[in-house]
Structures are given as C-alpha cells and as structure tokens.
Design a protein around this motif. Sequence first.
Motif, PDB file in Angstrom:
ATOM      1  N   GLY A   1      62.803 -18.717  32.570  1.00 18.63           N
ATOM      2  CA  GLY A   1      62.487 -20.009  33.162  1.00 18.63           C
ATOM      3  C   GLY A   1      62.503 -19.457  34.843  1.00 18.63           C
ATOM      4  N   ALA A   2      63.088 -19.416  35.673  1.00 15.05           N
ATOM      5  CA  ALA A   2      63.098 -18.241  37.407  1.00 15.05           C
ATOM      6  C   ALA A   2      62.162 -17.263  37.490  1.00 15.05           C
ATOM      7  CB  ALA A   2      63.940 -18.615  38.059  1.00 15.05           C
ATOM      8  N   GLY A   3      62.249 -16.312  36.184  1.00 14.82           N
ATOM      9  CA  GLY A   3      61.608 -15.729  36.658  1.00 14.82           C
ATOM     10  C   GLY A   3      59.244 -15.553  36.158  1.00 14.82           C
ATOM     11  N   LEU A   4      59.523 -16.206  35.389  1.00 11.23           N
ATOM     12  CA  LEU A   4      58.126 -16.853  34.923  1.00 11.23           C
ATOM     13  C   LEU A   4      57.264 -17.888  36.521  1.00 11.23           C
ATOM     14  CD1 LEU A   4      58.222 -17.953  31.028  1.00 11.23           C
ATOM     15  CD2 LEU A   4      57.119 -16.343  31.979  1.00 11.23           C
ATOM     16  N   GLY A   5      58.339 -18.827  36.904  1.00  9.17           N
ATOM     17  CA  GLY A   5      57.600 -19.775  37.905  1.00  9.17           C
ATOM     18  C   GLY A   5      57.934 -18.792  38.677  1.00  9.17           C
ATOM     19  N   ILE A   6      58.500 -17.907  39.293  1.00  9.82           N
ATOM     20  CA  ILE A   6      58.047 -16.470  40.486  1.00  9.82           C
ATOM     21  C   ILE A   6      57.030 -15.803  40.543  1.00  9.82           C
ATOM     22  CG2 ILE A   6      59.584 -15.424  41.610  1.00  9.82           C
ATOM     23  CD1 ILE A   6      61.554 -16.101  41.791  1.00  9.82           C
ATOM     24  N   GLY A   7      56.942 -15.641  39.213  1.00  9.24           N
ATOM     25  CA  GLY A   7      55.415 -15.177  38.707  1.00  9.24           C
ATOM     26  C   GLY A   7      53.962 -15.637  38.692  1.00  9.24           C
ATOM     27  N   LYS A   8      54.545 -17.251  38.350  1.00 11.40           N
ATOM     28  CA  LYS A   8      53.106 -18.034  39.041  1.00 11.40           C
ATOM     29  C   LYS A   8      52.937 -18.272  40.282  1.00 11.40           C
ATOM     30  CE  LYS A   8      50.081 -20.697  37.472  1.00 11.40           C
ATOM     31  NZ  LYS A   8      48.818 -20.718  37.274  1.00 11.40           N
ATOM     32  N   ILE A   9      53.986 -18.498  40.785  1.00 10.02           N
ATOM     33  CA  ILE A   9      54.091 -18.404  42.950  1.00 10.02           C
ATOM     34  C   ILE A   9      53.409 -17.495  42.485  1.00 10.02           C
ATOM     35  CG2 ILE A   9      54.742 -18.400  44.913  1.00 10.02           C
ATOM     36  CD1 ILE A   9      57.364 -20.215  42.816  1.00 10.02           C
ATOM     37  N   GLY A  10      53.447 -16.378  43.493  1.00  9.90           N
ATOM     38  CA  GLY A  10      53.247 -14.921  43.214  1.00  9.90           C
ATOM     39  C   GLY A  10      51.534 -14.539  42.920  1.00  9.90           C
TER      40      GLY A  10
ATOM     41  N   LEU B   1      59.421 -19.542  50.903  1.00 11.98           N
ATOM     42  CA  LEU B   1      59.609 -20.823  50.944  1.00 11.98           C
ATOM     43  C   LEU B   1      59.681 -21.029  49.332  1.00 11.98           C
ATOM     44  CD1 LEU B   1      58.640 -22.487  53.741  1.00 11.98           C
ATOM     45  CD2 LEU B   1      60.823 -21.428  52.836  1.00 11.98           C
ATOM     46  N   THR B   2      58.715 -21.013  48.392  1.00 16.70           N
ATOM     47  CA  THR B   2      58.858 -21.402  47.384  1.00 16.70           C
ATOM     48  C   THR B   2      59.974 -20.465  46.325  1.00 16.70           C
ATOM     49  OG1 THR B   2      56.999 -23.060  47.677  1.00 16.70           O
ATOM     50  CG2 THR B   2      57.562 -22.454  45.742  1.00 16.70           C
ATOM     51  N   SER B   3      59.583 -19.434  46.573  1.00 22.87           N
ATOM     52  CA  SER B   3      60.235 -18.470  45.835  1.00 22.87           C
ATOM     53  C   SER B   3      61.574 -18.850  45.729  1.00 22.87           C
ATOM     54  CB  SER B   3      59.599 -17.055  46.073  1.00 22.87           C
ATOM     55  OG  SER B   3      58.748 -16.809  45.771  1.00 22.87           O
ATOM     56  N   ALA B   4      61.792 -18.780  47.030  1.00 24.52           N
ATOM     57  CA  ALA B   4      63.504 -19.338  47.736  1.00 24.52           C
ATOM     58  C   ALA B   4      63.893 -20.230  46.712  1.00 24.52           C
ATOM     59  CB  ALA B   4      63.433 -18.981  48.735  1.00 24.52           C
ATOM     60  N   PHE B   5      63.292 -21.320  46.030  1.00 21.24           N
ATOM     61  CA  PHE B   5      63.948 -22.195  46.154  1.00 21.24           C
ATOM     62  C   PHE B   5      63.867 -22.564  44.555  1.00 21.24           C
ATOM     63  CE2 PHE B   5      61.508 -25.006  49.671  1.00 21.24           C
ATOM     64  CZ  PHE B   5      62.305 -24.831  50.445  1.00 21.24           C
ATOM     65  N   VAL B   6      63.008 -22.083  44.219  1.00 20.73           N
ATOM     66  CA  VAL B   6      63.057 -21.728  42.778  1.00 20.73           C
ATOM     67  C   VAL B   6      64.185 -20.972  42.339  1.00 20.73           C
ATOM     68  CG1 VAL B   6      61.775 -20.839  40.798  1.00 20.73           C
ATOM     69  CG2 VAL B   6      60.582 -22.190  42.097  1.00 20.73           C
ATOM     70  N   GLU B   7      64.598 -19.751  42.953  1.00 27.24           N
ATOM     71  CA  GLU B   7      65.712 -18.673  43.239  1.00 27.24           C
ATOM     72  C   GLU B   7      66.476 -19.438  42.944  1.00 27.24           C
ATOM     73  OE1 GLU B   7      67.140 -14.067  44.644  1.00 27.24           O
ATOM     74  OE2 GLU B   7      64.787 -15.130  44.505  1.00 27.24           O
ATOM     75  N   GLY B   8      66.914 -19.718  43.883  1.00 26.88           N
ATOM     76  CA  GLY B   8      67.858 -21.026  44.200  1.00 26.88           C
ATOM     77  C   GLY B   8      68.904 -22.154  43.294  1.00 26.88           C
ATOM     78  N   CYS B   9      67.005 -22.865  42.356  1.00 25.32           N
ATOM     79  CA  CYS B   9      67.350 -23.864  41.811  1.00 25.32           C
ATOM     80  C   CYS B   9      68.010 -22.577  40.516  1.00 25.32           C
ATOM     81  CB  CYS B   9      66.485 -24.257  40.896  1.00 25.32           C
ATOM     82  SG  CYS B   9      65.603 -25.447  42.056  1.00 25.32           S
ATOM     83  N   ALA B  10      67.896 -21.758  40.227  1.00 32.45           N
ATOM     84  CA  ALA B  10      68.175 -20.817  39.273  1.00 32.45           C
ATOM     85  C   ALA B  10      69.962 -20.357  39.197  1.00 32.45           C
ATOM     86  CB  ALA B  10      67.540 -19.293  38.524  1.00 32.45           C
ATOM     87  N   LEU B  11      69.912 -20.098  40.807  1.00 25.10           N
ATOM     88  CA  LEU B  11      71.259 -20.008  40.308  1.00 25.10           C
ATOM     89  C   LEU B  11      72.248 -20.371  40.309  1.00 25.10           C
ATOM     90  CD1 LEU B  11      73.204 -17.545  41.515  1.00 25.10           C
ATOM     91  CD2 LEU B  11      72.716 -18.870  43.729  1.00 25.10           C
ATOM     92  N   PHE B  12      72.086 -21.575  40.286  1.00 24.33           N
ATOM     93  CA  PHE B  12      73.114 -23.467  40.304  1.00 24.33           C
ATOM     94  C   PHE B  12      72.872 -23.249  39.109  1.00 24.33           C
ATOM     95  CE2 PHE B  12      71.449 -24.925  44.946  1.00 24.33           C
ATOM     96  CZ  PHE B  12      72.342 -25.242  45.456  1.00 24.33           C
ATOM     97  N   ALA B  13      71.402 -22.984  38.187  1.00 21.59           N
ATOM     98  CA  ALA B  13      71.545 -23.295  36.717  1.00 21.59           C
ATOM     99  C   ALA B  13      72.709 -21.688  35.868  1.00 21.59           C
ATOM    100  CB  ALA B  13      70.536 -22.973  36.396  1.00 21.59           C
ATOM    101  N   ILE B  14      72.390 -21.156  36.759  1.00 25.21           N
ATOM    102  CA  ILE B  14      73.539 -19.653  35.859  1.00 25.21           C
ATOM    103  C   ILE B  14      74.913 -20.144  36.851  1.00 25.21           C
ATOM    104  CG2 ILE B  14      73.790 -17.615  36.680  1.00 25.21           C
ATOM    105  CD1 ILE B  14      71.179 -16.949  36.974  1.00 25.21           C
TER     106      ILE B  14
END
Length: 84
Positions: A31-40, A63-76
């Motif tokens: 999900g994080a990969g798809l989200g960051i790809g969509k942001i880019g 900034l948005t990519s960092a927030f998405v990656e942070g959420c993914a890190l919390f999930a992991i």
Amino acid sequence: MLLSTVLLQAAAGVGLSKVGAALGAGLAVIGAGLGIGKIGSSAMDAIARQPEATGKIQTNMILTSAFVEGCALFAIVACAFLIK
C-alpha cells in the motif's frame, strides 16, 4: 494459493497470528509503495503543467511521501509486535 499457504503454515505449527502479522506487514508495504508511486506520478503531471511551481510541488511531494512512509513504518512495527 494464499489459502493453501496459510493452511500449510497452520499445519506446520506456526501460529496463525504470525501468518496474519506477516500478511499485514506485506499489505502495508504494498500500500505504501502504491501510494508513493501515485504521489510521484501526480507531482510529475503537476510539474509538467506548471513548471514555474516546481519547488513548491517537490516540497509537498516529499512531505507527503514521508507521511505515507511513516504510516507504513508504524503498521510494520505493529505487525512485528504481533509476532512476538
């Protein structure tokens, strides 16, 4: 395929909570990969339309990519706590 993998792991004595945690971590990463790809992708479209706004767009993209990656890190991390 997925069901057979889960059943094989359950038969081998691996707790279903560990299998579920691994699946949850995998879904978080996908999900994080798809989200960051969509942001880019959206940022590149925006830069192509308004090249003069490149700085602002890149800042918001990072900034948005960092927030998405942070959420993914919390999930992991949450999934890792379920394993132990």
